[in-house]
Design a protein around this motif. Structure first.
Motif, PDB file in Angstrom:
ATOM      1  N   PRO A 143       0.883  -1.117  -0.031  1.00  0.00           N
ATOM      2  CA  PRO A 143       0.065  -0.005  -0.056  1.00  0.00           C
ATOM      3  C   PRO A 143       0.830   1.446  -0.071  1.00  0.00           C
ATOM      4  O   PRO A 143       2.003   1.186   0.448  1.00  0.00           O
ATOM      5  N   GLU A 144       0.265   2.311  -0.327  1.00  0.00           N
ATOM      6  CA  GLU A 144       0.970   3.661  -0.146  1.00  0.00           C
ATOM      7  C   GLU A 144       0.985   3.892   1.219  1.00  0.00           C
ATOM      8  O   GLU A 144      -0.002   4.134   1.959  1.00  0.00           O
ATOM      9  N   ARG A 145       2.321   4.301   1.763  1.00  0.00           N
ATOM     10  CA  ARG A 145       2.575   4.755   3.094  1.00  0.00           C
ATOM     11  C   ARG A 145       3.731   5.436   3.210  1.00  0.00           C
ATOM     12  O   ARG A 145       4.810   5.125   2.427  1.00  0.00           O
ATOM     13  N   VAL A 146       3.883   6.417   4.290  1.00  0.00           N
ATOM     14  CA  VAL A 146       5.085   6.853   4.751  1.00  0.00           C
ATOM     15  C   VAL A 146       5.059   6.899   5.965  1.00  0.00           C
ATOM     16  O   VAL A 146       4.173   7.212   6.853  1.00  0.00           O
ATOM     17  N   VAL A 147       6.079   6.086   6.459  1.00  0.00           N
ATOM     18  CA  VAL A 147       6.455   5.845   7.978  1.00  0.00           C
ATOM     19  C   VAL A 147       7.722   6.436   8.513  1.00  0.00           C
ATOM     20  O   VAL A 147       9.061   6.129   8.049  1.00  0.00           O
ATOM     21  N   ARG A 160      -4.955  -1.849   9.218  1.00  0.00           N
ATOM     22  CA  ARG A 160      -3.752  -2.390   8.774  1.00  0.00           C
ATOM     23  C   ARG A 160      -3.998  -2.547   7.229  1.00  0.00           C
ATOM     24  O   ARG A 160      -4.813  -3.435   6.957  1.00  0.00           O
ATOM     25  N   GLU A 161      -3.370  -1.970   6.418  1.00  0.00           N
ATOM     26  CA  GLU A 161      -3.557  -2.053   5.102  1.00  0.00           C
ATOM     27  C   GLU A 161      -2.929  -3.158   4.348  1.00  0.00           C
ATOM     28  O   GLU A 161      -3.033  -3.777   3.331  1.00  0.00           O
ATOM     29  N   ASP A 162      -1.871  -3.681   5.143  1.00  0.00           N
ATOM     30  CA  ASP A 162      -1.101  -4.821   4.730  1.00  0.00           C
ATOM     31  C   ASP A 162      -0.933  -5.723   5.752  1.00  0.00           C
ATOM     32  O   ASP A 162       0.187  -6.389   6.009  1.00  0.00           O
TER      33      ASP A 162
END
Length: 371
Positions: free
Chosen positions: A107-111, A333-335
């Motif tokens: 998924p699109e994520r910035v962590v 949780r997308e993943d």
């Protein structure tokens, strides 16, 4: 980098805590035009999101912010959409960046954290079913790293190996050409012992299914002088394998890989059947998630393209409405499948990806339990 570069040592280094903030950016990508035209735009948007969040983070000083942003921008400029697979993973600190191409949707994520996000990378590697191939001739041995997406020669553990050159000997020259008599020479036996020693070391450091390719006498001699070949998943009898380009190695290996995959699938089905018979079976995402968290899963089988977005509530997983993301609910949780795969592997479970539809009766994911 591709997932076949992910070794135990690399993963351990990625998980090492670092000074906050370290950045992990993931996004789905496209392998071909015209869809891949949108990927640079999505990447720029995520880079902008990361910059805005850095500006708003009171824990991050101005110099750290500028250094991390510079590394991220360098990484984004280096990304080539022509080499894209199914996802992109960018990892960055104030001092370095890494770019990983994943053959699995993330998924699109910035962590921002004090360690890199590795779950999508670990799951992608597990899905590719990585393997090794040893191509062997009387005077040369090459080790290859392979996945279903391709194969490349591996320069590790002393490979590729070439037998020491001897002074010219007309009688020996008449025998070169990998004739059976070549493999009775003590020089060749010594060379093959060296191949076996180095191969055992490589496999111990990074275990993967092993396939062997060479003339029958060469493979027989390797069996005779060592032990590494005993666990080979398949063999291909082929003359002059040292001269083959990567595409030809993969083509010649095709039937053996297919048979290896068939045997692996049959073993997974057998283990799950035995687990059902002994009431040591979990089926469905929530049950398997619980078993993995408790360390009870010995085998986790997942359909190839199974993905799920869930909400974690009271240690259980609940489906969410389409379009719900972590940005709107931090319990989402997308993943979750990738997270489960990583947790299972960390706990010592076997994780295998199986054909879509093969676990339909069990919610597309199942586990054989240790107890």
């Amino acid at each position: 980098m591709d997932t076949d570069a992910l070794t135990a040592d690399v993963l351990r280094e990625l998980r090492t805590p670092r000074p906050y903030p370290v950045l992990s950016l993931t996004m789905p990508t496209h392998r071909a035009a015209p869809e891949n035209a949108q990927d640079p735009v999505r990447l720029r948007n995520l880079v902008a999101e990361a910059s805005h969040r850095l500006e708003a983070d009171a824990q991050v000083g101005r110099e750290v912010r500028a250094a991390l942003r510079a590394q991220l921008e360098r990484a984004a400029a280096e990304v080539d959409p022509r080499g894209a697979l199914d996802s992109l993973l960018v990892l960055a600190t104030t001092e370095e960046y890494q770019i990983w191409r994943l053959p699995r949707v993330a998924p699109e994520r910035v962590v921002f954290s004090d360690t890199f996000l590795t779950r999508n990378l670990v799951a992608a590697k597990a899905q590719t079913r990585p393997f090794r191939v040893l191509t062997l001739a009387a005077d040369h041995a090459t080790l290859w790293l392979g996945t279903r997406d391709g194969i490349r020669s591996e320069e590790t553990g002393g490979f590729p190996l070439t037998a020491p050159q001897e002074p010219p000997n007309p009688q020996r020259e008449e025998r070169i050409g990998d004739t059976p008599s070549t493999f009775s020479d003590e020089e060749t036996r010594t060379f093959f012992r060296d191949v076996d020693d180095k191969l055992r070391t490589v496999l111990a450091d990074d275990p993967r299914p092993l396939y062997l390719m060479g003339l029958a006498p060469a493979l027989a001699l390797l069996d005779e002088v060592g032990t590494a070949s005993g666990a080979a998943a398949g063999r291909v009898t082929k003359g002059a394998p040292a001269d083959l380009p990567p595409a030809e190695v993969l083509r010649e290996l095709g039937p053996a890989l297919a048979e290896g995959a068939r045997q692996a699938a049959a073993e997974v089905a057998s283990r799950l059947d035995r687990a059902r018979g002994t009431h040591a079976f979990a089926g469905g995402l929530d049950e398997v998630w619980a078993a993995v968290r408790e360390g009870r899963a010995g085998l986790v089988a997942v359909e190839e393209h199974f993905r799920a977005v869930v909400r974690v509530t009271d240690e259980h997983l609940e489906p969410v409405d389409e379009g719900t993301t972590r940005s709107t609910d931090d319990r989402v949780r997308e993943d979750i499948v990738d997270e489960l795969v990583e947790s299972a592997l960390d706990a010592g479970a076997d994780v295998v990806f199986v054909e879509d539809g093969s676990l339909t009766d069990h919610g597309r994911i199942a586990a054989a339990l240790r107890y």
